[in-house]
Design an enzyme around this catalytic site. Structure first.
Site, PDB file in Angstrom:
ATOM      1  N   SER A 241       9.119   4.191  26.531  1.00 51.26           N
ATOM      2  CA  SER A 241       8.314   3.203  27.262  1.00 51.26           C
ATOM      3  C   SER A 241       7.880   3.725  28.632  1.00 51.26           C
ATOM      4  CB  SER A 241       9.060   1.870  27.399  1.00 51.26           C
ATOM      5  OG  SER A 241      10.354   2.064  27.905  1.00 51.26           O
ATOM      6  N   HIS A 271      14.002   2.659  19.859  1.00 49.82           N
ATOM      7  CA  HIS A 271      13.987   2.379  21.313  1.00 49.82           C
ATOM      8  C   HIS A 271      14.387   0.909  21.508  1.00 49.82           C
ATOM      9  CE1 HIS A 271      13.094   2.822  25.453  1.00 49.82           C
ATOM     10  NE2 HIS A 271      11.774   2.749  25.444  1.00 49.82           N
ATOM     11  N   HIS A 317      22.152   8.338  21.739  1.00 47.36           N
ATOM     12  CA  HIS A 317      21.159   8.423  22.821  1.00 47.36           C
ATOM     13  C   HIS A 317      20.611   9.835  22.904  1.00 47.36           C
ATOM     14  CE1 HIS A 317      19.229   7.885  26.713  1.00 47.36           C
ATOM     15  NE2 HIS A 317      19.245   6.598  26.400  1.00 47.36           N
ATOM     16  N   ARG A 326      25.318   0.627  31.130  1.00 44.01           N
ATOM     17  CA  ARG A 326      24.660  -0.678  30.922  1.00 44.01           C
ATOM     18  C   ARG A 326      25.423  -1.481  29.863  1.00 44.01           C
ATOM     19  NH1 ARG A 326      18.761   1.515  29.574  1.00 44.01           N
ATOM     20  NH2 ARG A 326      20.099   2.718  28.133  1.00 44.01           N
ATOM     21  N   ASP A 372      21.719  -1.406  23.997  1.00 43.72           N
ATOM     22  CA  ASP A 372      21.328  -2.394  22.996  1.00 43.72           C
ATOM     23  C   ASP A 372      22.494  -2.867  22.133  1.00 43.72           C
ATOM     24  OD1 ASP A 372      18.550  -2.285  23.694  1.00 43.72           O
ATOM     25  OD2 ASP A 372      18.498  -0.305  22.786  1.00 43.72           O
TER      26      ASP A 372
HETATM   27  N1  HAX Z   1      23.320   6.345  13.427  1.00 43.27           N
HETATM   28  C1  HAX Z   1      23.069   7.242  12.439  1.00 43.27           C
HETATM   29  N2  HAX Z   1      22.529   8.454  12.649  1.00 43.27           N
HETATM   30  C2  HAX Z   1      22.273   8.784  13.925  1.00 43.27           C
HETATM   31  C3  HAX Z   1      22.542   7.933  15.006  1.00 43.27           C
HETATM   32  C4  HAX Z   1      23.071   6.661  14.712  1.00 43.27           C
HETATM   33  N3  HAX Z   1      23.314   5.752  15.655  1.00 43.27           N
HETATM   34  N4  HAX Z   1      22.180   8.543  16.140  1.00 43.27           N
HETATM   35  C5  HAX Z   1      21.703   9.771  15.790  1.00 43.27           C
HETATM   36  N5  HAX Z   1      21.733   9.899  14.454  1.00 43.27           N
HETATM   37  C6  HAX Z   1      21.264  11.019  13.647  1.00 43.27           C
HETATM   38  C7  HAX Z   1      19.780  11.243  13.883  1.00 43.27           C
HETATM   39  O1  HAX Z   1      19.015  10.332  13.095  1.00 43.27           O
HETATM   40  C8  HAX Z   1      19.618  12.683  13.502  1.00 43.27           C
HETATM   41  O2  HAX Z   1      19.647  12.756  12.089  1.00 43.27           O
HETATM   42  P1  HAX Z   1      18.740  13.847  11.282  1.00 43.27           P
HETATM   43  O3  HAX Z   1      19.201  15.194  11.773  1.00 43.27           O
HETATM   44  O4  HAX Z   1      19.075  13.565   9.856  1.00 43.27           O
HETATM   45  O5  HAX Z   1      17.330  13.557  11.628  1.00 43.27           O
HETATM   46  C9  HAX Z   1      20.921  13.304  14.026  1.00 43.27           C
HETATM   47  O6  HAX Z   1      21.872  12.220  14.097  1.00 43.27           O
HETATM   48  C10 HAX Z   1      20.806  13.953  15.376  1.00 43.27           C
HETATM   49  O7  HAX Z   1      20.297  13.010  16.283  1.00 43.27           O
HETATM   50  P2  HAX Z   1      20.649  13.074  17.852  1.00 43.27           P
HETATM   51  O8  HAX Z   1      20.135  14.367  18.345  1.00 43.27           O
HETATM   52  O9  HAX Z   1      22.076  12.740  18.066  1.00 43.27           O
HETATM   53  O10 HAX Z   1      19.818  11.854  18.414  1.00 43.27           O
HETATM   54  P3  HAX Z   1      18.274  11.805  18.838  1.00 43.27           P
HETATM   55  O11 HAX Z   1      18.179  12.253  20.247  1.00 43.27           O
HETATM   56  O12 HAX Z   1      17.413  12.453  17.819  1.00 43.27           O
HETATM   57  O13 HAX Z   1      18.008  10.245  18.752  1.00 43.27           O
HETATM   58  C11 HAX Z   1      18.459   7.950  19.098  1.00 43.27           C
HETATM   59  C12 HAX Z   1      18.508   9.354  19.703  1.00 43.27           C
HETATM   60  C13 HAX Z   1      18.829   6.932  20.141  1.00 43.27           C
HETATM   61  C14 HAX Z   1      17.040   7.664  18.590  1.00 43.27           C
HETATM   62  C15 HAX Z   1      19.479   7.901  17.918  1.00 43.27           C
HETATM   63  O14 HAX Z   1      20.786   8.075  18.419  1.00 43.27           O
HETATM   64  C16 HAX Z   1      19.410   6.625  17.120  1.00 43.27           C
HETATM   65  O15 HAX Z   1      18.590   6.531  16.197  1.00 43.27           O
HETATM   66  N6  HAX Z   1      20.255   5.564  17.465  1.00 43.27           N
HETATM   67  C17 HAX Z   1      20.188   4.296  16.791  1.00 43.27           C
HETATM   68  C18 HAX Z   1      19.027   3.461  17.309  1.00 43.27           C
HETATM   69  C19 HAX Z   1      19.274   3.002  18.744  1.00 43.27           C
HETATM   70  O16 HAX Z   1      20.307   2.474  19.071  1.00 43.27           O
HETATM   71  N7  HAX Z   1      18.272   3.174  19.600  1.00 43.27           N
HETATM   72  C20 HAX Z   1      18.330   2.739  21.001  1.00 43.27           C
HETATM   73  C21 HAX Z   1      18.547   3.909  21.973  1.00 43.27           C
HETATM   74  C22 HAX Z   1      18.593   3.470  23.424  1.00 43.27           C
HETATM   75  C23 HAX Z   1      17.282   2.932  23.837  1.00 43.27           C
HETATM   76  O17 HAX Z   1      16.285   3.590  23.932  1.00 43.27           O
HETATM   77  N8  HAX Z   1      17.249   1.664  24.021  1.00 43.27           N
HETATM   78  O18 HAX Z   1      16.086   1.034  24.187  1.00 43.27           O
END
Ligand code: HAX
Length: 438
Positions: A241, A271, A317, A326, A372
């Site tokens: 964002s 996000h 994250h 937070r 979240d």
């Molecule tokens: N559950 C399952 N798998 C997860 C995970 C979770 N909570 N977090 C990461 N992974 C997976 C990724 O999907 C990725 O898988 P692939 O290699 O198969 O593609 C792998 O672990 C490596 O990811 P990462 O490097 O640890 O994490 P990223 O930086 O790529 O992504 C995210 C960060 C926040 C998007 C990710 O942790 C996620 O999808 N979390 C769940 C959704 C979430 O809570 N989002 C909110 C984040 C905070 C925010 O922005 N709030 O607004």
């Protein structure tokens, strides 16, 4: 399946496997200051943005102009006798890099009150949308409808000198901040409360007035809104964002265009939408298991979620590598006001169970909860049950940070953003050339 779609699947799916293999074999080959892997990794670890309002440390969490969340809760002005900071004060701090006094906050409140009238056509635009339109879509459309009022767009059209851009930007930013709570509350009441709206209450502060327009007048809920709108405001510049506001704003799109675009990014489930997804995930777990799942049952459900190829919402994250402060601030709030709440206790049990399981996958870089993971349970405690709306609350808060940053983008005359991209073919050739010269 049409021919084009079939052909696309035949090309794309094998190529995706090939690229994964290519990454395994070549990911650590340097490309300038970075590696091949960095090109595929969503630019994480690449410093490419200047953002003044806040800075994120992977282990400590966010600092807003040098202040941690516990410090903000202590030092930002509060209503007399209040316990939580006033988010208007955080806007002042982010904009000026100066801790405000209570009088400074009163001054902002008075200014925003004079700006707060939302043009009638914005409500008419929202009224034309089907009631099942997601609240975040309505929010983005409502912001776009307000763009008719952009002082920056008019000034640019009239030929403003570039050194003065910051001035009409300030007008748009403050008009937006003054009006967003009413637009958000309007969406809430039209979608869930029979289109019965509540007039603003001018004697209240920004967060309490927002709570009031939503229809939640408990003093504790006012406190929650002040905390909520403070902690969600900013998370340095690279999150979707904040980055979108900066990127779209860098084309000199006015603040309405830039902020609406950023809300479309916040509406993504990785996000901001994660706040609704957390609650949906817990409710689905309860539907399957029963109302008070044990820690073992929660662990099984996490394993099942991972096996189904889904993410566990609220965990992980891109930058943080510890529990999000937070999350901890909200946990502290819950310990004070609702320690026995059933849903809150499920959130706390997930916190005990999830990290070792996520860590055990060996690939999730941060197994800890983010903001979240906790926010929805607090809102539900006060009866705000419509979880599809939660991301709009996040959006109102996020406006404070990203729009303060946009002010600095204009004041510093930051240029149009345009990172270089390459094709896979280009990259393969570059890697071959590197290997040949090694
Ligand atoms: N559950 C399952 N798998 C997860 C995970 C979770 N909570 N977090 C990461 N992974 C997976 C990724 O999907 C990725 O898988 P692939 O290699 O198969 O593609 C792998 O672990 C490596 O990811 P990462 O490097 O640890 O994490 P990223 O930086 O790529 O992504 C995210 C960060 C926040 C998007 C990710 O942790 C996620 O999808 N979390 C769940 C959704 C979430 O809570 N989002 C909110 C984040 C905070 C925010 O922005 N709030 O607004």
């Amino acid at each position: 399946m049409g021919q084009l779609k079939k052909k696309f699947a035949e090309k794309a799916l094998p190529l995706s496997v090939e690229i994964k293999q290519f990454m395994k074999e070549n990911g650590n080959i340097p490309m300038g200051d970075f590696t091949v892997e960095d090109i595929f990794a969503g630019q994480k670890g690449i410093i490419g943005l200047l953002t003044e309002t806040s800075l994120l440390d992977a282990n400590e969490g966010i600092r807003f102009r040098g202040y941690t969340i516990p410090e903000l809760r202590q030092k930002l002005p509060k209503v007399p006798g209040g316990t939580e900071p006033l988010p208007e004060g955080l806007f002042y701090l982010m904009l000026l890099n100066e801790m405000p006094t209570y009088d400074d906050v009163l001054d902002i409140q008075a200014d925003w009150r004079t700006r707060s009238e939302v043009p009638a056509h914005v409500f008419k635009t929202l009224d034309s949308l089907p009631l099942n339109t997601h609240p975040m879509t309505q929010f983005s459309i409502g912001i776009m409808a307000m763009q008719t009022e952009s002082v920056f767009a008019k000034a640019y059209h009239d030929g403003i000198n570039k050194k003065d851009y910051w001035d009409p930007t300030y007008e748009d930013v403050c008009n937006l901040l003054a009006r967003l709570p009413q637009v958000a509350a309007y969406i809430y009441r039209r979608t869930y409360k029979n289109n019965e709206h509540i007039a603003p209450s001018p004697e209240l502060d920004w967060a309490a007035n927002f709570a009031h327009m939503l229809g939640y007048d408990q003093v504790e809920f006012y406190k929650l809104m002040r905390l909520y709108l403070t902690i969600h405001a900013d998370h340095e510049g690279g999150n979707v964002s904040a980055h979108t506001t900066h990127l779209v704003g860098s084309a000199l799109s006015d603040p309405y265009l830039a902020f609406s675009a950023s809300m479309n990014g916040l509406a993504g489930p990785l996000h901001g939408l994660a706040n609704q997804e957390v609650v949906r995930w817990i409710f689905e777990m309860r539907d399957e298991i029963g109302h008070a799942p044990s820690k073992e049952q929660i662990a099984d459900y996490i394993h099942k979620t991972l096996l189904d190829g889904k993410v566990v919402p609220g965990y992980g994250h891109a930058i943080l590598r510890k529990t999000d402060p937070r999350f901890l601030a909200q946990q502290e709030f819950a310990r004070t006001y609702m320690p026995d709440d059933e849903l809150v206790n499920i959130v706390w049990n997930i916190y005990e169970v999830a990290p070792p399981i996520l860590e055990g996958t060996g690939k999730i870089k941060n197994p800890w909860p983010n903001v979240d993971a906790h926010s929805g349970a607090l809102l539900l405690h006060y009866g705000l049950n419509e979880y599809d709306f939660f991301t709009v609350l996040f959006g109102v808060s996020r406006a404070l940070g990203v729009l303060a940053s946009l002010m600095w983008d204009r004041a510093l005359s930051l240029p149009i953003e345009r990172p270089k991209s390459v094709t896979y073919e280009w990259l393969k050739k570059a890697v071959e050339a590197k290997k040949a010269n090694a």
